[in-house]
Write an enzyme that holds these catalytic residues in place. Structure first.
Site, PDB file in Angstrom:
ATOM      1  N   ASN A  53       0.828  -1.211   0.000  1.00 50.03           N
ATOM      2  CA  ASN A  53       0.000   0.000   0.000  1.00 50.03           C
ATOM      3  C   ASN A  53       0.860   1.257   0.000  1.00 50.03           C
ATOM      4  O   ASN A  53       0.590   2.224  -0.700  1.00 50.03           O
ATOM      5  CB  ASN A  53      -0.912  -0.015   1.213  1.00 50.03           C
ATOM      6  CG  ASN A  53      -2.308   0.480   0.894  1.00 50.03           C
ATOM      7  OD1 ASN A  53      -2.742   0.371  -0.251  1.00 50.03           O
ATOM      8  ND2 ASN A  53      -2.988   1.016   1.866  1.00 50.03           N
ATOM      9  N   HIS A  93      -2.649   3.363  -2.943  1.00 49.40           N
ATOM     10  CA  HIS A  93      -3.900   2.754  -2.499  1.00 49.40           C
ATOM     11  C   HIS A  93      -4.631   2.033  -3.619  1.00 49.40           C
ATOM     12  O   HIS A  93      -5.324   1.044  -3.379  1.00 49.40           O
ATOM     13  CB  HIS A  93      -4.818   3.833  -1.893  1.00 49.40           C
ATOM     14  CG  HIS A  93      -4.296   4.382  -0.599  1.00 49.40           C
ATOM     15  ND1 HIS A  93      -4.181   3.627   0.538  1.00 49.40           N
ATOM     16  CD2 HIS A  93      -3.821   5.623  -0.285  1.00 49.40           C
ATOM     17  CE1 HIS A  93      -3.684   4.364   1.509  1.00 49.40           C
ATOM     18  NE2 HIS A  93      -3.446   5.583   1.042  1.00 49.40           N
ATOM     19  N   ASP A 137      -5.939  -1.667  -3.310  1.00 49.77           N
ATOM     20  CA  ASP A 137      -7.331  -2.088  -3.522  1.00 49.77           C
ATOM     21  C   ASP A 137      -7.411  -3.264  -4.480  1.00 49.77           C
ATOM     22  O   ASP A 137      -8.177  -4.217  -4.270  1.00 49.77           O
ATOM     23  CB  ASP A 137      -8.152  -0.921  -4.052  1.00 49.77           C
ATOM     24  CG  ASP A 137      -8.418   0.129  -2.998  1.00 49.77           C
ATOM     25  OD1 ASP A 137      -8.886   1.224  -3.364  1.00 49.77           O
ATOM     26  OD2 ASP A 137      -8.193  -0.150  -1.802  1.00 49.77           O
ATOM     27  N   ASP A 144      -7.025  -5.023   5.919  1.00 50.15           N
ATOM     28  CA  ASP A 144      -6.549  -6.297   5.363  1.00 50.15           C
ATOM     29  C   ASP A 144      -6.917  -7.470   6.264  1.00 50.15           C
ATOM     30  O   ASP A 144      -6.239  -8.495   6.282  1.00 50.15           O
ATOM     31  CB  ASP A 144      -5.036  -6.246   5.142  1.00 50.15           C
ATOM     32  CG  ASP A 144      -4.264  -5.968   6.439  1.00 50.15           C
ATOM     33  OD1 ASP A 144      -4.907  -5.565   7.432  1.00 50.15           O
ATOM     34  OD2 ASP A 144      -3.034  -6.156   6.459  1.00 50.15           O
TER      35      ASP A 144
END
Length: 617
Positions: A498, A503, A507, A533
């Site tokens: 991340n 991001h 994702d 997560d």
């Protein structure tokens, strides 16, 4: 509002029992409120804090000598803080049918013992309170009976009120001074007032100040007979202070002496009823012409009739006016209106019914309702319900709002909100039904329900869904006698992905991990995303712990596969904690999740990419 008769009883209770506080409380679903009180400033408390909520569940007085040592009330805010209740004694107050609606109670801030004499005094005073409540019930009942007179007028009035109350437009009769004579439920909903509150106001009180002069000017012209009726767009001030635009139609009802007795007002939302208003206006003009022509004909041909015949003509004219009002309301209602005889055969079918179901009035009238709009799967239940009502007078649908499936002419289905009323007219039983198409609303509700229980990114069920479904799975495990396992999964290395890739990459990684988890378990197993997560998996019908361990190791392998996130591949691992739930376990859902979370952290501490459960301790 305080009432002297109840206040005298509570004062007597405080004086005779020597307590600082005496109350006549009424209990509803969410609160208790005090119809009469002595020694207490508060007017109500939440139901969950109310001692009286316990009292009404029993048939005998409830006495708490020291609330601080009573397990039911020791931690109650009313005991721990003001008014510092220590002693409580209460007796249920009942209606004529024996329903407990509240209590007469005595309260002290000091512990005490209630003597037999004081207990009898409290019961006697509560009996007086109950008799006063019951006397008011009987008085209301007697007033209702007195109001029932005139068989033919009553049938017409019942039919009118049924239509008015079921209609979605506001309808009111207004006195010449602006006070409300009667209002229907739809008008109360539009203006935000209860019927009782509205009856205490005039239309001037709730008209927006900028629109009042135009309304009064037209009303003055109506009073001076310059216009037969008037219509304008105006604003009302709702009870909550908001302003609502409405279309107002007002006509005058005159008595035999020509003086105005009252006004008939129809109030609708402008946006939803523009087309209907125009139709009502045109229909009223036509009706006036027919009534005027009929009146002239009667005057020319019946000039020599006696006074009794003249009186009969006036009564017939009033009945025609009422029926014209009914036809106008029915034909221009925003809901489908259907009238049936006791055999279920359609007698009336308005324009909205044509639009909703696709059958014209000419096609529908004279046909059984079940053949037109009832889905085949519900036809038998509809027929049995009609027969049961005609036989016993008992129906689960009449007088209620029910959501039921319907069928259009082309065979497509829709969801309906149905309101049905039964009337006895001249010895014949007829049914009036208003039906509103709520298909779009039900679709929106279903979509909203799905979104509330599913993660927007991965499409997996979310924490809320887990907290609803896990207790159900635990009950299934107890009934089947098979163990259940809860796997708590936390990704290893996700934060680094991340942080380094962004991001969007994170994702895409989470979406792929969700697919891998779902593909690696059985269709009957549940996969959930808790947050970030963190994932959980519910495994049912586990024969032994090593079966769950084997699946957890399989999931670690599935999660560890490289994933293309755009611009390259990334790889993460997983640490898994397992909480086992044998059929005899006493763990609830929260405790089971906490145990699995604990073992997940043990797996992290063991070096990540590990599986841990209680057997490894």
């Amino acid at each position: 509002m305080p009432e002297p008769v109840f206040d005298r009883i509570t004062r007597l209770t405080a004086r005779l029992l020597g307590v600082p506080v005496a109350l006549f409380s009424l209990i509803d679903r969410e609160r208790q409120w005090f119809k009469s009180r002595v020694g207490l400033d508060a007017s109500e408390t939440p139901r969950e804090q109310a001692f009286c909520a316990h009292t009404i569940l029993g048939s005998a007085p409830m006495v708490v000598e020291d609330a601080a040592h009573d397990a039911r009330f020791a931690d109650n805010p009313l005991v721990m803080g003001a008014p510092n209740i220590r002693f409580y004694a209460g007796v249920p107050v009942r209606t004529t049918q024996g329903h407990a609606i509240g209590t007469l109670c005595a309260i002290d801030s000091k512990p005490r013992v209630l003597s037999p004499e004081d207990r009898q005094t409290l019961e006697d005073l509560a009996d007086i309170m109950s008799k006063e409540v019951q006397a008011r019930e009987r008085l209301d009942f007697a007033r209702e009976r007195v109001a029932e007179s005139g068989a033919a007028a009553r049938a017409s009035e019942d039919r009118f009120r049924s239509i008015v109350e079921l209609a979605n437009v506001g309808i009111a009769l207004v006195a010449p001074d602006g006070a409300w004579i009667s209002v229907n439920a739809a008008l109360c909903a539009i203006l935000g007032y209860s019927e009782r509150e509205l009856m205490g106001l005039t239309f001037q009180d709730i008209t927006w100040h900028e629109d009042l002069d135009a309304d009064l000017l037209l009303l003055d012209r109506l009073q001076r007979r310059e216009i037969p009726r008037y219509q304008l767009e105006k604003r009302y001030v709702r009870r909550d202070g908001n302003v609502v635009w409405a279309s107002l139609n007002v006509s005058a009802k005159t008595g035999p002496d020509g003086a105005i007795e009252h006004y008939v007002s129809v109030i609708t939302d402008i946006g939803a009823r523009k087309a209907a208003e125009e139709a009502i206006k045109q229909l009223n003009i036509q009706l006036e012409q027919r009534v005027a022509a009929r009146t002239r004909e009667l005057q020319n041909t019946n000039s020599m009739l006696t006074a009794s015949v003249i009186q009969q003509r006036r009564a017939e004219g009033a009945l025609r006016e009422r029926e014209a009002q009914l036809r106008s309301v029915i034909e221009n209602a925003s809901d489908a209106y259907i009238a049936m005889d006791e055999g279920g055969v359609v007698q009336a079918w308005n324009r909205q019914a044509e639009q909703t179901f696709g059958w014209t009035a000419q096609e529908a009238i004279g046909q059984p309702l079940a053949d037109l709009i009832v889905p085949p799967a519900y036809a038998e239940a509809h027929r049995e319900g009609m027969e049961r009502y005609l036989r016993t007078g008992v129906s689960a649908v009449l007088g209620t709002r029910r959501e039921l499936p319907g069928r259009r002419k082309d065979g497509s289905t829709l969801m309906l909100e149905v309101r049905v009323a039964a009337l006895d007219l001249n010895g014949r039983r007829v049914f009036s039904a208003f039906l509103h198409d709520i298909s779009d609303r039900k679709l929106v509700e279903a979509r909203r329900d799905f979104e509330a229980r599913h993660d927007a990114l991965t499409g997996l069920p979310n924490r809320r869904a887990l907290m609803e479904q896990l207790p159900v799975a635990q009950k299934r495990a107890q009934r089947a006698g098979h163990a259940l396992a809860l796997l708590f999964i936390d990704l290893d290395g996700f934060k680094a992905v991340n942080d380094s890739r962004g991001h969007d990459a994170g994702d895409r990684l989470l979406e792929q991990v969700a697919r891998h988890l779902r593909a690696a378990v059985r269709e009957t197993d549940g996969v959930y995303r808790l947050a970030g997560d963190e994932f959980t998996v519910v495994l049912e019908n586990m024969q032994q712990a090593r079966d769950a361990v084997a699946i957890a190791e399989k999931l670690i392998g599935a999660v560890s596969q490289p994933v293309d996130v755009g611009g390259g591949q990334v790889q993460v691992g997983a640490s898994i904690g397992i909480a086992l739930y044998p059929p005899a376990s006493a763990l609830d859902a929260d405790a089971l999740i906490k145990e699995a979370d604990h073992w997940m952290y043990q797996a992290k501490l063991a070096g990540r990419g590990q599986v841990r459960w209680r057997a490894t301790e």
